[in-house]
Enzyme design. Structure first.
Site, mmCIF file in Angstrom:
data_model
loop_
_atom_site.group_PDB
_atom_site.id
_atom_site.type_symbol
_atom_site.label_atom_id
_atom_site.label_comp_id
_atom_site.label_asym_id
_atom_site.label_seq_id
_atom_site.Cartn_x
_atom_site.Cartn_y
_atom_site.Cartn_z
ATOM 1 N N HIS A 52 0.895 -1.141 -0.061
ATOM 2 C CA HIS A 52 0.032 0.119 -0.129
ATOM 3 C C HIS A 52 0.867 1.148 -0.134
ATOM 4 O O HIS A 52 1.985 1.183 0.152
ATOM 5 C CB HIS A 52 -0.808 0.127 1.303
ATOM 6 C CG HIS A 52 -2.040 -0.905 1.171
ATOM 7 N ND1 HIS A 52 -3.001 -1.126 1.904
ATOM 8 C CD2 HIS A 52 -2.224 -2.104 0.456
ATOM 9 C CE1 HIS A 52 -3.858 -1.866 1.892
ATOM 10 N NE2 HIS A 52 -3.520 -2.824 0.889
ATOM 11 N N GLU A 54 0.993 3.871 2.109
ATOM 12 C CA GLU A 54 1.916 4.237 3.052
ATOM 13 C C GLU A 54 2.877 3.214 3.589
ATOM 14 O O GLU A 54 3.952 3.817 4.024
ATOM 15 C CB GLU A 54 0.482 4.150 4.455
ATOM 16 C CG GLU A 54 -0.468 5.140 4.227
ATOM 17 C CD GLU A 54 -1.626 4.707 3.392
ATOM 18 O OE1 GLU A 54 -2.721 5.337 3.529
ATOM 19 O OE2 GLU A 54 -1.472 3.785 2.554
ATOM 20 N N CYS A 82 -5.761 2.417 6.048
ATOM 21 C CA CYS A 82 -6.512 1.260 6.323
ATOM 22 C C CYS A 82 -6.023 0.592 7.691
ATOM 23 O O CYS A 82 -4.830 1.046 7.920
ATOM 24 C CB CYS A 82 -6.517 0.029 5.142
ATOM 25 S SG CYS A 82 -4.607 -0.741 5.101
ATOM 26 N N CYS A 85 -2.181 -0.194 7.337
ATOM 27 C CA CYS A 85 -1.302 0.942 7.121
ATOM 28 C C CYS A 85 -1.245 1.910 8.665
ATOM 29 O O CYS A 85 -0.173 2.145 8.727
ATOM 30 C CB CYS A 85 -1.757 1.712 5.844
ATOM 31 S SG CYS A 85 -1.454 0.947 4.527
#
Length: 155
Positions: A52, A54, A82, A85
């Site tokens: 992801h 991040e 999320c 993250c």
């Protein structure tokens, strides 16, 4: 807050989405007023469900400063993190999160993190993915060894 950092995260999300790297997510890590790490969603291009924006930005920043802690840093991310993250942000000791889109915005385009937010507080027996403990005694021995290790690097 510095809107220019957020605009950079959004630019990363747009450019890398258009390039086919992954979903529409970007992030930058800022410390002392300077970007020290950048990331974008690379899930589909790297076949890595943890890639992801991040997490990618955290990996980039940590690599650049040669440290697993980002104390004193802030993250600007194009979307509310999320649960994975968010956890990574806490583990990295990032001190502030700025985000653009909300998780509701993400759900409206079929990125539904709300399911995970709902799973976390459930009892283990009530979660969708079963969790079964095994070999606890053997695993605990390694923890005991870690606990008494004199040359460990705490984190």
């Amino acid at each position: 807050m510095n809107k220019e950092f957020m605009l950079r995260a959004i630019e990363l999300s747009r450019n890398n989405m258009r390039a086919g790297a992954g979903g529409p997510f970007g992030a930058v890590i800022v410390k002392d007023g300077k970007i020290i790490g950048e990331g974008w969603n690379k899930v589909t291009s790297s076949n890595d469900p943890t890639a992801h924006a991040e997490v990618s930005a955290i990996r980039d920043a940590c690599s650049k400063i040669s440290n697993f802690e980002l104390a004193g840093a802030e993250i600007y991310t194009s979307c509310e993190p999320c649960p994975m993250c968010l956890s990574a942000i806490y583990w990295a000791r990032i001190e502030k999160i700025y985000y653009g889109n909300t998780r509701k915005d993400a759900a409206e385009i079929n990125f539904d993190d709300d399911f995970l937010y709902q799973e976390i507080p459930k009892d283990l027996k009530d979660r969708k993915v079963p969790m079964v403990q095994c070999a606890h005694t053997e695993a605990l021995e390694v923890f005991k060894e870690w606990d008494s290790k004199t040359d460990k690097v705490p984190y």
